[in-house]
Design an enzyme around this catalytic site. Structure first.
Site, PDB file in Angstrom:
ATOM      1  N   SER A 183     -23.237 -10.922 -19.019  1.00 64.82           N
ATOM      2  CA  SER A 183     -22.578 -10.749 -20.313  1.00 64.82           C
ATOM      3  C   SER A 183     -23.522 -11.225 -21.406  1.00 64.82           C
ATOM      4  CB  SER A 183     -21.307 -11.604 -20.358  1.00 64.82           C
ATOM      5  OG  SER A 183     -20.775 -11.633 -21.658  1.00 64.82           O
ATOM      6  N   TYR A 239     -16.450 -19.514 -19.626  1.00 67.44           N
ATOM      7  CA  TYR A 239     -16.964 -18.184 -19.248  1.00 67.44           C
ATOM      8  C   TYR A 239     -18.475 -18.120 -19.433  1.00 67.44           C
ATOM      9  CZ  TYR A 239     -17.501 -13.061 -19.402  1.00 67.44           C
ATOM     10  OH  TYR A 239     -17.894 -11.765 -19.177  1.00 67.44           O
TER      11      TYR A 239
HETATM   12  N1  LIG Z   1     -15.611  -5.668 -21.065  1.00 72.49           N
HETATM   13  C1  LIG Z   1     -16.386  -6.523 -21.672  1.00 72.49           C
HETATM   14  O1  LIG Z   1     -16.332  -6.667 -22.895  1.00 72.49           O
HETATM   15  C2  LIG Z   1     -17.384  -7.310 -20.874  1.00 72.49           C
HETATM   16  C3  LIG Z   1     -18.460  -7.846 -21.575  1.00 72.49           C
HETATM   17  C4  LIG Z   1     -19.438  -8.557 -20.885  1.00 72.49           C
HETATM   18  C5  LIG Z   1     -19.330  -8.683 -19.509  1.00 72.49           C
HETATM   19  N2  LIG Z   1     -18.267  -8.179 -18.835  1.00 72.49           N
HETATM   20  C6  LIG Z   1     -18.267  -8.343 -17.372  1.00 72.49           C
HETATM   21  O2  LIG Z   1     -18.187  -7.070 -16.766  1.00 72.49           O
HETATM   22  C7  LIG Z   1     -17.616  -7.192 -15.466  1.00 72.49           C
HETATM   23  C8  LIG Z   1     -16.530  -6.144 -15.304  1.00 72.49           C
HETATM   24  O3  LIG Z   1     -15.529  -6.390 -16.261  1.00 72.49           O
HETATM   25  P1  LIG Z   1     -14.712  -5.222 -16.998  1.00 72.49           P
HETATM   26  O4  LIG Z   1     -14.939  -5.380 -18.441  1.00 72.49           O
HETATM   27  O5  LIG Z   1     -14.985  -3.921 -16.372  1.00 72.49           O
HETATM   28  O6  LIG Z   1     -13.225  -5.751 -16.749  1.00 72.49           O
HETATM   29  P2  LIG Z   1     -12.036  -5.258 -15.790  1.00 72.49           P
HETATM   30  O7  LIG Z   1     -11.675  -3.868 -16.140  1.00 72.49           O
HETATM   31  O8  LIG Z   1     -11.007  -6.321 -15.890  1.00 72.49           O
HETATM   32  O9  LIG Z   1     -12.698  -5.256 -14.338  1.00 72.49           O
HETATM   33  C9  LIG Z   1     -12.923  -6.431 -13.612  1.00 72.49           C
HETATM   34  C10 LIG Z   1     -12.934  -6.093 -12.162  1.00 72.49           C
HETATM   35  O10 LIG Z   1     -13.232  -7.288 -11.410  1.00 72.49           O
HETATM   36  C11 LIG Z   1     -12.299  -7.343 -10.355  1.00 72.49           C
HETATM   37  N3  LIG Z   1     -12.142  -8.673  -9.791  1.00 72.49           N
HETATM   38  C12 LIG Z   1     -11.706  -9.804 -10.383  1.00 72.49           C
HETATM   39  N4  LIG Z   1     -11.698 -10.810  -9.488  1.00 72.49           N
HETATM   40  C13 LIG Z   1     -12.128 -10.298  -8.309  1.00 72.49           C
HETATM   41  C14 LIG Z   1     -12.342 -10.811  -7.012  1.00 72.49           C
HETATM   42  N5  LIG Z   1     -12.093 -12.092  -6.712  1.00 72.49           N
HETATM   43  N6  LIG Z   1     -12.823  -9.984  -6.038  1.00 72.49           N
HETATM   44  C15 LIG Z   1     -13.071  -8.691  -6.308  1.00 72.49           C
HETATM   45  N7  LIG Z   1     -12.855  -8.135  -7.499  1.00 72.49           N
HETATM   46  C16 LIG Z   1     -12.391  -8.928  -8.487  1.00 72.49           C
HETATM   47  C17 LIG Z   1     -11.011  -6.775 -10.916  1.00 72.49           C
HETATM   48  O11 LIG Z   1     -10.166  -6.419  -9.857  1.00 72.49           O
HETATM   49  P3  LIG Z   1      -8.552  -6.508  -9.863  1.00 72.49           P
HETATM   50  O12 LIG Z   1      -8.101  -5.173 -10.377  1.00 72.49           O
HETATM   51  O13 LIG Z   1      -8.204  -6.740  -8.439  1.00 72.49           O
HETATM   52  O14 LIG Z   1      -8.184  -7.660 -10.756  1.00 72.49           O
HETATM   53  C18 LIG Z   1     -11.581  -5.570 -11.664  1.00 72.49           C
HETATM   54  O15 LIG Z   1     -11.831  -4.514 -10.786  1.00 72.49           O
HETATM   55  C19 LIG Z   1     -17.127  -8.634 -15.337  1.00 72.49           C
HETATM   56  O16 LIG Z   1     -18.079  -9.377 -14.586  1.00 72.49           O
HETATM   57  C20 LIG Z   1     -17.087  -9.119 -16.793  1.00 72.49           C
HETATM   58  O17 LIG Z   1     -17.271 -10.509 -16.896  1.00 72.49           O
HETATM   59  C21 LIG Z   1     -17.290  -7.489 -19.496  1.00 72.49           C
END
Ligand SMILES: NC(=O)c1ccc[n+]([C@@H]2O[C@H](COP(=O)([O-])OP(=O)(O)OC[C@H]3O[C@@H](n4cnc5c(N)ncnc54)[C@H](OP(=O)(O)O)[C@@H]3O)[C@@H](O)[C@H]2O)c1
Length: 280
Positions: free
Chosen positions: A134, A147
């Site tokens: 991130s 975080y």
């Molecule tokens: N969106 C942003 O603005 C942003 C910015 C910077 C970084 N990120 C990073 O990008 C990554 C993906 O996030 P996203 O934005 O795509 O959010 P998201 O739509 O909430 O996706 C997160 C994914 O992680 C899964 N997850 C959570 N805990 C888990 C576990 N213990 N084992 C396996 N899967 C698990 C969730 O599964 P469930 O459906 O089972 O909960 C979901 O599939 C994360 O690492 C996040 O920190 C996001």
């Protein structure tokens, strides 16, 4: 040439699902892992996409998911450690239990899955591991102390791992997204920000609301809302081309990276490689 195989964690939504679709469209075998595969509809049934259960905090499910994927496609060329979550809270408002739970997923989860896949990559003498971190892994900001600390940990881990495994032809990289409208990132935020008594809560809300306004302004630097597909495309680029170790993506993250001199960090790492790695 035979088809390559990618294993991605957290494919139920957001970047993980988009990355799975992107690799599929580019003709890869995809091991699309998630905690609840029974709920998945879009990826299930696509050719050469295996939707299977993997919880990054559960050693048994990692072993099973990796074995099932390798059983189906023969190997894993690329691992994308994407699963993770965040939330806004002042440090004092986060319980010890909540802090440890976030580390279990965001930090130890990455290490757990990497540990399961590295022996395969060593055996096949090559591979690529991409850790989704991130912008918060590049810079701290108010209400993301917990975080940000998890993502800084993964950035440091990634950088050191890049040195450790490059001599074995295994590339380790991070993709660091800015703010994208994917996510359940703020899902637990309200409860946290309201905790800890009136004074702390008022302070937390003031910081949070200011940060939200700044973040919204930065994320739309280019004039349009950030498109999460950019992150999936960056992951694919990192898997298929030579890129730096740290890869910020998004108008906000790229602007910050430039302000912080990220390009010169890669030049620094290139110099350090000559010093830190023994001659081949
Ligand atoms: N969106 C942003 O603005 C942003 C910015 C910077 C970084 N990120 C990073 O990008 C990554 C993906 O996030 P996203 O934005 O795509 O959010 P998201 O739509 O909430 O996706 C997160 C994914 O992680 C899964 N997850 C959570 N805990 C888990 C576990 N213990 N084992 C396996 N899967 C698990 C969730 O599964 P469930 O459906 O089972 O909960 C979901 O599939 C994360 O690492 C996040 O920190 C996001």
């Amino acid at each position: 040439m035979s088809k390559k195989t990618v294993l991605i964690t957290g494919c139920s939504s957001g970047f993980g699902k988009l990355a799975a679709m992107t690799f599929h469209e580019k003709g890869w075998n995809v091991i699309a892992t998630m905690r609840s595969p029974e709920k998945e509809a879009e990826l299930t049934g696509l050719d050469d996409v295996l939707v299977t259960r993997l919880d990054v905090t559960d050693a048994g499910s990692i072993k099973q998911g990796v074995e099932e994927g390798v059983g189906r496609f023969g190997t894993i060329d690329v691992l994308v450690n994407n699963a993770g979550y965040g939330g806004h809270t002042l440090f004092e408002q986060a319980t010890d239990e909540a802090v440890r739970a976030m580390y279990e997923t965001n930090v130890f989860g990455v290490m757990n899955v990497t540990r399961a896949v590295l022996p395969l990559m060593r055996k096949q003498r090559g591979g690529c591991i991409i850790n989704v971190t991130s912008m918060a892994g590049m810079m701290g900001a108010p209400t993301i102390s917990v975080y940000a600390s998890t993502k800084f940990a993964v950035e440091g881990y990634t950088e050191a791992m890049a040195f450790e495994y490059r001599p074995l032809n295994i590339m380790v990289k991070s993709v660091a997204p800015g703010a994208y409208p994917t996510t359940r990132f703020n899902a637990n935020t309200d409860d946290c920000l309201n905790s800890g008594g009136e004074e702390l809560s008022a302070h937390a809300h003031k910081l949070y609301e200011h940060l939200q306004a700044v973040a919204a302004q930065m994320a739309t630097q280019g004039g349009t809302e950030a498109d999460p597909q950019e992150v999936a495309d960056k992951i694919y680029e990192c898997a298929t081309s030579e890129t730096p170790v740290h890869n910020p993506i998004g108008a906000d993250a790229e602007m910050l990276a430039e302000m912080m001199g990220a390009a010169s960090r890669q030049a620094f790492l290139d110099k350090m490689e000559g010093m830190l790695l023994p001659p081949r």
